[in-house]
Design an enzyme around this catalytic site. Structure first.
Site, PDB file in Angstrom:
ATOM      1  N   ARG A 194       4.876   0.565  -6.123  1.00  0.00           N
ATOM      2  CA  ARG A 194       5.032  -0.379  -4.982  1.00  0.00           C
ATOM      3  C   ARG A 194       3.981  -1.451  -5.032  1.00  0.00           C
ATOM      4  NH1 ARG A 194       6.700   2.688  -0.301  1.00  0.00           N
ATOM      5  NH2 ARG A 194       5.250   1.201   1.006  1.00  0.00           N
TER       6      ARG A 194
ATOM      7  N   HIS B 152      19.807 -36.192  -8.588  1.00  0.00           N
ATOM      8  CA  HIS B 152      19.201 -36.740  -7.543  1.00  0.00           C
ATOM      9  C   HIS B 152      17.596 -36.744  -7.241  1.00  0.00           C
ATOM     10  CE1 HIS B 152      23.038 -37.478  -5.761  1.00  0.00           C
ATOM     11  NE2 HIS B 152      23.516 -36.543  -6.131  1.00  0.00           N
TER      12      HIS B 152
ATOM     13  N   CYS C 136       0.829  -1.182  -0.048  1.00  0.00           N
ATOM     14  CA  CYS C 136       0.032   0.092  -0.164  1.00  0.00           C
ATOM     15  C   CYS C 136       0.909   1.186   0.076  1.00  0.00           C
ATOM     16  CB  CYS C 136      -0.733   0.069   1.233  1.00  0.00           C
ATOM     17  SG  CYS C 136      -1.938  -1.450   1.376  1.00  0.00           S
TER      18      CYS C 136
ATOM     19  N   ASN D 100      -1.492   1.629   5.986  1.00  0.00           N
ATOM     20  CA  ASN D 100      -0.497   0.908   5.410  1.00  0.00           C
ATOM     21  C   ASN D 100       0.081   0.083   6.497  1.00  0.00           C
ATOM     22  OD1 ASN D 100       1.368  -0.705   4.036  1.00  0.00           O
ATOM     23  ND2 ASN D 100       2.911   1.144   3.932  1.00  0.00           N
ATOM     24  N   GLY D 101      -0.269  -1.442   6.321  1.00  0.00           N
ATOM     25  CA  GLY D 101       0.220  -2.321   7.323  1.00  0.00           C
ATOM     26  C   GLY D 101      -0.972  -3.258   7.619  1.00  0.00           C
TER      27      GLY D 101
ATOM     28  N   LYS E  14       6.412  -3.986  -4.628  1.00  0.00           N
ATOM     29  CA  LYS E  14       7.655  -3.480  -4.553  1.00  0.00           C
ATOM     30  C   LYS E  14       8.501  -3.742  -3.185  1.00  0.00           C
ATOM     31  CE  LYS E  14      11.566  -2.160  -6.317  1.00  0.00           C
ATOM     32  NZ  LYS E  14      12.329  -3.243  -7.084  1.00  0.00           N
TER      33      LYS E  14
ATOM     34  N   GLU F 218       8.694 -14.261 -11.794  1.00  0.00           N
ATOM     35  CA  GLU F 218       7.901 -13.197 -11.480  1.00  0.00           C
ATOM     36  C   GLU F 218       7.419 -12.023 -12.400  1.00  0.00           C
ATOM     37  OE1 GLU F 218       9.994 -10.408  -8.629  1.00  0.00           O
ATOM     38  OE2 GLU F 218      11.856 -10.796  -9.867  1.00  0.00           O
TER      39      GLU F 218
ATOM     40  N   TRP G 166      -2.910  -2.531  -1.611  1.00  0.00           N
ATOM     41  CA  TRP G 166      -2.626  -3.966  -2.203  1.00  0.00           C
ATOM     42  C   TRP G 166      -3.218  -4.847  -0.898  1.00  0.00           C
ATOM     43  CZ3 TRP G 166       0.533  -8.066   0.012  1.00  0.00           C
ATOM     44  CH2 TRP G 166       1.037  -9.033  -1.193  1.00  0.00           C
TER      45      TRP G 166
ATOM     46  N   LYS H  28      13.764 -13.852 -11.489  1.00  0.00           N
ATOM     47  CA  LYS H  28      13.419 -12.980 -12.400  1.00  0.00           C
ATOM     48  C   LYS H  28      12.360 -13.341 -13.508  1.00  0.00           C
ATOM     49  CE  LYS H  28      14.314 -10.143 -10.869  1.00  0.00           C
ATOM     50  NZ  LYS H  28      15.139 -10.076  -9.584  1.00  0.00           N
TER      51      LYS H  28
ATOM     52  N   GLU I 215      18.588 -16.560  -9.023  1.00  0.00           N
ATOM     53  CA  GLU I 215      17.961 -15.021  -9.186  1.00  0.00           C
ATOM     54  C   GLU I 215      17.386 -15.056 -10.718  1.00  0.00           C
ATOM     55  OE1 GLU I 215      17.311 -12.659  -7.842  1.00  0.00           O
ATOM     56  OE2 GLU I 215      17.304 -11.091  -9.196  1.00  0.00           O
TER      57      GLU I 215
HETATM   58  C1  F6R Z   1      12.439  -9.574  -6.703  1.00  0.00           C
HETATM   59  C2  F6R Z   1      12.194  -8.488  -5.634  1.00  0.00           C
HETATM   60  C3  F6R Z   1      12.081  -8.991  -4.370  1.00  0.00           C
HETATM   61  C4  F6R Z   1      12.980  -8.232  -3.436  1.00  0.00           C
HETATM   62  C5  F6R Z   1      12.685  -8.588  -1.987  1.00  0.00           C
HETATM   63  C6  F6R Z   1      13.243  -7.764  -0.788  1.00  0.00           C
HETATM   64  O1  F6R Z   1      12.745  -8.930  -8.163  1.00  0.00           O
HETATM   65  O2  F6R Z   1      12.380  -7.485  -5.875  1.00  0.00           O
HETATM   66  O3  F6R Z   1      12.408 -10.759  -4.330  1.00  0.00           O
HETATM   67  O4  F6R Z   1      14.162  -8.612  -3.511  1.00  0.00           O
HETATM   68  O5  F6R Z   1      10.985  -8.556  -1.768  1.00  0.00           O
HETATM   69  O6  F6R Z   1      12.998  -6.688  -1.138  1.00  0.00           O
HETATM   70  P1  F6R Z   1      14.100  -5.509  -0.545  1.00  0.00           P
HETATM   71  O7  F6R Z   1      15.240  -5.851  -1.172  1.00  0.00           O
HETATM   72  O8  F6R Z   1      13.596  -4.383  -0.643  1.00  0.00           O
HETATM   73  O9  F6R Z   1      14.628  -5.858   1.249  1.00  0.00           O
END
Ligand code: F6R
Length: 618
Positions: free
Chosen positions: A27, A514, A2, A107-108, A613, A498, A81, A495, A491
């Protein structure tokens, strides 16, 4: 997660708040709304499900409101959100009390909202209309004001009854003089300029007006007025704070001609990696770490390092473990924050806790940090957002200097985290004498060459776009590798899934046989990373094994390894480099693959479904 924006001042409040919400879209949100005081009347407009899925909901909210309320000078807005209750107009914020007197954005999560709802019903006969936890805040504030409290007193009373995490902004019908905000375990910034006072979830919403912002700490309340702004503790003592100056430009938070923020941020990497590194090198090329005060004595008092993070940042931590153990010879454990905080980890005052986080606000990482601190650990954080909660609560802070990262999928956030981990690991190794100056200079030379090598990879992005056309319809994609490549594979896989929603997973190449190799057939795509000289031949054997089961193999290896062409269907080369720094190059190829596959599929790349985000709830 949010986003909150509040404004009181001489400008058109509707415009300021809607513009701010547009900046917070990144976000992640599913519905939005705004509450305004128009000639003292409390007006609310909200939007959730829309006909036009491609058009931003904030834009549609703006169109819906149109020219109404253009004289309003006070407004609060919200991007939601969904957590409690589906995305709908009823559940969207702002929430208003049943008597129509108080509007709240939040927010929360109010964890004890069910109990508070019951209390409202039993004691005051107030029925909540929505399914949200937030509505109880509006109802409580109105009950307390009706009982004679002023808005600030009502906020203190309501928050004394609430459990959980919350950043709140509230306005009151008939009172055009103030917005009251409150923070506990959820981010909130405030600032005051000649135009008026602002409240927001993060600074991107206010960059247009100022670069000097104040961060509310837990259990602080702000009263914003058009001509002043005061911050209080729970005893109503005024809190004097230092403003944080943020040197992000407005342009840095814009697309700059790219189709998506993600592509722009991938292309930002040569510049930001160069900046992150050069700010930490002296003119003679040695390392000078700002923000980190760790001395040799401190290091000798450390038995163990925990690197704790979430998602992409956790993947950066895995590389960090490898580097610190190799160069500084200190044992390192890497953990995801949501696990660490609940497993009673073996932490004491001989532990160094390293938090890695782009936003600096990820709730699980913040709580893990507090857990470690309470057990006596020293806390070092690698953070992008200046002044964020994790930065403020750490003993040492090392900023990644990536600039604003807007796309939900982290790219430059990750590579700058890696760059910081290289520097910290080298620094520790040099302090401890476990590596020589000459060795460190060699690595630094390699790191300095990274920006130009990344440029070279980006120049060939058309090849990756072509490859994406071949594979975007596949339903299962694997990423394999050994050593550092196994961490990069994780990673790369994250990517892809997501933003393209293709089922994908990463596995250490040696683990395939395995169990997982059972999944390989002619419909499987395998990205095989083989950038580590000593392990390349072993990974080649794994390539042969999966190819024998019909998988289509794309190898990623160094330019010199032409022989991979024979066993793989495609080879993507990275420039020659020391094995240790290859993650900074191979990940570029994987970021581009994820981007172009998602683009081919027509997905909403910058704001993928279900994701936010900055994850500020558990
Ligand atoms: C994936 C991504 C998330 C963040 C995770 C931690 O692309 O961005 O997996 O890495 O939510 O976020 P931060 O780095 O802001 O603690």
């Amino acid at each position: 997660m949010c986003g909150i924006v509040g404004y009181i001042g001489k400008d058109n409040a509707k415009k300021v708040v809607i513009d701010g919400l547009a900046k917070l879209e990144y976000r992640g949100y599913d519905s939005a709304g705004i509450a305004l005081l128009d000639r003292g009347n409390l007006e609310i407009e909200k939007i959730a499900e829309t006909e036009d899925k491609k058009k931003s909901k904030i834009l549609q909210l703006d169109e819906m409101v149109g020219d109404k309320y253009k004289d309003a000078k006070v407004a609060i807005g919200h991007t939601r959100w969904a957590t409690h209750g589906a995305p709908s107009v009823l559940n969207a914020h702002p929430h208003i009390s049943n008597d129509g007197k108080v509007a709240v954005v939040h927010n929360g999560i109010v964890e004890n909202y069910a109990e508070l709802r019951e209390k409202l019903l039993e004691k005051y006969n107030i029925h909540c209309k929505s399914e949200t936890d937030t509505e109880v805040i509006a109802q409580l504030l109105s009950v307390f004001c009706a009982g004679g409290m002023n808005p600030a007193e009502a906020m203190l009373e309501a928050t004394s009854m609430m459990k959980g995490a919350y950043a709140i902004a509230a306005i009151y019908e008939g009172d055009e003089t103030e917005i009251v905000g409150y923070r506990k375990d959820a981010p909130m910034i405030v600032c005051h300029t000649d135009e008026g006072s602002f409240i927001a979830s993060d600074m991107t919403a206010v960059l247009k007006y100022t670069k000097d912002v104040y961060f509310l700490e837990d259990d602080e309340m702000v009263i914003c007025r058009a001509d002043s702004m005061d911050i209080f503790d729970r005893n109503m003592n005024k809190v004097q704070k230092k403003a944080f100056h943020v040197d992000w430009s407005i342009e840095a938070a814009e697309k700059g001609g790219y189709d998506h923020f993600m592509l722009k941020e991938i292309h930002d990497q040569p510049t930001v990696l160069g900046d992150t590194l050069s700010r930490r090198l002296t003119s003679d090329g040695s390392i000078k770490l700002d923000g980190i005060k760790l001395s040799l004595e401190d290091l000798n008092n450390i038995d163990k390092i925990y690197i704790v993070a979430c998602g992409t940042a956790y993947h950066a931590g895995l590389i960090g473990k490898h580097l610190i153990e190799k160069w500084a010879k200190i044992p390192v454990e890497v953990d995801v924050a949501s696990e660490f905080r609940y497993r009673d980890p073996l932490v004491d005052d001989r532990t160094l806790f390293v938090a890695v986080t782009q936003s600096g606000e990820t709730l699980d990482t913040l709580m893990a940090l507090r857990e470690a601190k309470s057990k006596g650990a020293r806390v070092l954080s690698i953070v992008n957002v200046v002044g964020s909660s994790i930065a403020r609560e750490s003993d040492d802070v090392f900023y990644t200097w990536a600039g604003p990262e807007i796309a939900v999928a982290s790219t430059k956030g990750y590579t700058t985290q890696l760059m910081c981990l290289y520097l910290i690991a080298l620094h520790m190794g040099l302090l401890k004498g476990t590596i020589t100056d000459e060795y460190a200079k060699g690595i630094i030379g390699e790191l300095k060459a990274v920006p130009e090598k990344v440029e070279r990879l980006l120049e060939k992005e058309r090849d990756i776009a072509e490859l994406a056309k071949e594979i975007y319809k596949k339903e299962l994609i694997f990423y394999i590798g050994r050593g550092l490549d196994a961490s990069v594979a994780l990673e790369g896989s994250l990517k892809l899934k997501e933003i393209s929603y293709i089922n994908s997973f990463a596995i250490a190449a040696g683990e395939l046989k395995h169990g997982t190799i059972a999944l390989m057939d002619k419909d499987t795509i395998v990205f095989a990373l083989a950038t580590q000289d000593e392990l390349a031949e072993k990974t080649l054997s794994n390539i042969v094994e999966v190819a024998a089961r019909g998988a289509y193999v794309v190898a990623i290896t160094k330019e010199k390894n032409e022989f991979f062409k024979k066993e793989s269907d495609r080879v993507l080369f990275i420039p020659e480099c020391f094995d240790e720094v290859s993650p900074l190059l191979s990940i570029i190829q994987l970021q581009l693959i994820a981007y172009f596959v998602a683009k081919e599929k027509g997905e909403n790349i910058d704001m993928p479904r279900n994701l936010a985000k900055s994850v500020t709830v558990e």
